[in-house]
Design an enzyme around this catalytic site. Structure first.
Site, PDB file in Angstrom:
ATOM      1  CG  HIS A 123      -0.426  -0.094   2.527  1.00  0.00           C
ATOM      2  ND1 HIS A 123       0.452   0.854   3.015  1.00  0.00           N
ATOM      3  CD2 HIS A 123      -0.590  -0.992   3.526  1.00  0.00           C
ATOM      4  CE1 HIS A 123       0.770   0.551   4.253  1.00  0.00           C
ATOM      5  NE2 HIS A 123       0.177  -0.579   4.597  1.00  0.00           N
ATOM      6  CG  HIS A 182       4.208  -1.468   2.274  1.00  0.00           C
ATOM      7  ND1 HIS A 182       2.938  -1.898   1.999  1.00  0.00           N
ATOM      8  CD2 HIS A 182       4.582  -2.102   3.413  1.00  0.00           C
ATOM      9  CE1 HIS A 182       2.557  -2.761   2.929  1.00  0.00           C
ATOM     10  NE2 HIS A 182       3.535  -2.899   3.807  1.00  0.00           N
ATOM     11  CB  CYS A 209      -0.169  -9.788  19.504  1.00  0.00           C
ATOM     12  SG  CYS A 209      -1.012  -9.289  17.976  1.00  0.00           S
ATOM     13  CB  CYS A 243       2.613  -7.720  17.351  1.00  0.00           C
ATOM     14  SG  CYS A 243       1.461  -6.339  17.455  1.00  0.00           S
ATOM     15  CB  CYS A 287      -2.945  -6.864  20.104  1.00  0.00           C
ATOM     16  SG  CYS A 287      -1.723  -5.795  19.353  1.00  0.00           S
ATOM     17  CG  HIS A 294      -2.689  -6.635  15.270  1.00  0.00           C
ATOM     18  ND1 HIS A 294      -1.455  -6.467  15.836  1.00  0.00           N
ATOM     19  CD2 HIS A 294      -2.487  -6.740  13.941  1.00  0.00           C
ATOM     20  CE1 HIS A 294      -0.536  -6.492  14.886  1.00  0.00           C
ATOM     21  NE2 HIS A 294      -1.133  -6.648  13.735  1.00  0.00           N
ATOM     22  CE  LYS A 347      -1.369   2.651  12.864  1.00  0.00           C
ATOM     23  NZ  LYS A 347      -0.636   1.506  12.328  1.00  0.00           N
ATOM     24  CE  LYS A 401       3.480  -5.028  10.911  1.00  0.00           C
ATOM     25  NZ  LYS A 401       4.801  -5.637  10.911  1.00  0.00           N
TER      26      LYS A 401
END
Ligand SMILES: [Zn+2]
Length: 526
Positions: A21, A24, A130, A133, A155, A158, A305, A308
């Site tokens: 995306h 990156h 997690c 993560c 988390c 997440h 935001k 990932k």
């Protein structure tokens, strides 16, 4: 043309399971602009990117897709990650995969040395893990679940439940390095940047560090622990080492000495791994810590935001298919202060594309070249006597070169582009004031006209050089159109720190017609 100054810059390695995306792409583009700048300035430059391919999640998705994890990773590298680099015109020197044989072998050698030196011990660990993560979480990093996860701990990143794991694992004595890390942050305030990120890390380490569980035995997709093959190395421990194994750690001491230490560009979410765990690992091995760890901000789309874990992802090709890779690179690196959060919107991209690239820069180039064609039959005239107006342009070009280079040294890419853009603005103002189309009507002003045309074209010469790390596609076209390819050779061979030296383009150069560098785009039909 190497200056002998080494510059080694890295992106984080992409987690292969992600979909590429614009987050990156932003990291890649920023790193590429800086490495191209240093390379063209004659520094001994190396830029590294690659993929992170081990861990439980990759094993699970590979199984779900009916292939081996290596086949799964091969497919994603070929179909998603290498094409991303092409989409953005990235000139990386190397692409490492954590499944590369030389990487795996040297991860094992590194681990064995730490084990032999007493930095690793076997122990029992229980904690909340997690899978998203790939990390044990501290209680401060967990939230009470809501909705379908009510009654469970989730988390904070997440928003998914964590698992209570108890494992007999190998541990890295990271706690022993807290004081040395704090001394590092203190001695070298620019080790972690920007300052806001640095403060967070210092506060975190001041609370004391736990030892780090560095092996897993519940699955087998990873680098085997060399003295106990029932365990694989924790993915982050494996992944961080890519920065060192890629430049010859253990295998090629000469290459390693030449490249290391690196400048790491990372997203804020993985800053802790890079500025706490990674330097502690290097300290334990008796190796030099990185030169710098720089955390860039989030890209916000509609206030959310891009990351990932929350895939509000926009594929980079959605932008480059319409606007081109030059506009992508320019927009994100100019519009967002590197190190701070920034908002993306199509409207802002569209507005800046037209105001700055099409009208500001592209139109300037087209007009100047057209006038040399019309008034001088496409042959660059010699400049006559300079007035204050020409001297001002020369000064601005020289200053912009110095300022931009200093900004790149501080990783302030947005400031570097802003400095170069003072030349665009100055030349546009100069042409309006000097009005060559008026001078052309008066034979007595012939010398003056030639001075103005030379000054404007020589200004484009400097712009092509200074913008070549950013606008990789359009600057070679401009370079060729002003006759510089023929007179001075390849654009990429022009020493960048010398771009501000006036008078490099010789009179007599052949100036040829130029198609618009940045054609107008109608957003409604795109
Ligand atoms: Zn998580």
């Amino acid at each position: 043309m190497s200056s002998g100054r080494s510059f080694y810059i890295t992106t984080p390695i992409f987690y292969v399971n992600d979909a590429p995306h614009i987050g990156h792409a932003y990291t890649e583009a920023a790193t590429d602009v800086m490495s191209r700048w240093h390379r063209q300035a004659g520094d001994d430059t190396w830029s590294l990117t690659g993929t992170d391919e081990h861990g439980e999640k990759i094993l699970r998705t590979a199984v779900a897709n009916g292939v081996t994890p290596k086949q799964w990773a091969d497919r994603l590298v070929a179909e998603a990650w290498k094409p991303l680099l092409e989409t953005l015109d990235i000139a990386n020197d190397d692409f490492i995969r954590t499944t590369d044989e030389h990487h795996e072998r040297n991860v094992q050698a590194f681990l064995q040395k730490l084990y032999d030196d007493g930095h690793i011990y076997a122990g029992e660990y229980e904690g909340y893990y997690c899978v998203g993560c790939e990390e044990y979480k501290q209680s401060s990093e967990l939230l009470d679940g809501t909705g379908e996860y009510a009654g469970q701990l989730v988390c904070a990143i997440h928003s998914k439940p964590v698992e209570l794991l108890r494992e007999r694992n190998y541990f890295f004595r990271m706690s022993a390095f807290a004081d040395r890390l704090l001394a590092l942050y203190d001695d070298r305030p620019d080790f972690v940047q920007p300052d806001s990120a640095r403060n967070e890390i210092v506060q975190f380490v001041k609370q004391g560090l736990n030892d780090l569980s560095i092996s897993r035995s519940s699955f087998d997709w990873g680098v085997k622990v060399p003295w106990d093959e029932t365990h694989v190395v924790y993915v982050w421990f494996d992944a961080l080492l890519n920065y060192a194994t890629a430049v010859g750690l253990s295998d090629d001491p000469e290459e390693f000495a030449r490249r290391w230490p690196a400048t790491h560009v990372v997203g804020k979410d993985i800053l802790r791994f890079h500025s706490v765990i990674w330097p502690a690992m290097l300290m334990a091995a008796g190796l030099e810590v990185p030169k710098q760890v720089f955390a860039h901000g989030w890209l916000l789309v509609g206030g959310e935001k891009m990351s990932k874990s929350k895939l509000t992802g926009i594929a980079p090709r959605e932008i480059t298919d319409t606007f081109g890779s030059d506009a992508f690179r320019y927009y994100f690196l100019r519009a967002i202060a590197f190190g701070q959060d920034g908002s993306f919107s199509w409207e802002d991209l569209h507005a800046r594309y037209h105001a700055e690239l099409a009208n500001g820069f592209g139109n300037l180039a087209s007009r100047v070249i057209a006038m040399v064609g019309r008034y001088e039959d496409g042959v660059l005239p010699a400049a006559g006597e300079s007035t204050e107006a020409e001297e001002a342009i020369q000064r601005i070009v020289a200053d912009a070169t110095t300022t931009a280079d200093a900004a790149i040294d501080r990783l302030a890419v947005h400031e570097a582009i802003g400095a170069v853009w003072t030349i665009v603005d100055a030349l546009n103002g100069y042409i309006t004031e000097q009005a060559p189309w008026v001078l052309a009507k008066d034979e007595a002003q012939r010398d003056r006209l030639r001075t103005v045309l030379y000054t404007a074209t020589e200004g484009l010469r400097a712009l092509a050089v200074l913008l070549s790390p950013v606008l990789t596609k359009s600057t070679p076209i401009l370079w060729n159109a002003i006759g510089a390819q023929e007179a001075l050779g390849d654009l990429r061979e022009q020493p960048l720190r010398d771009a501000g030296r006036w008078g490099q383009l010789p009179s007599g150069a052949t100036v040829s017609p130029l198609e618009p560098l940045f054609p107008r785009i109608d957003l409604a039909t795109s």
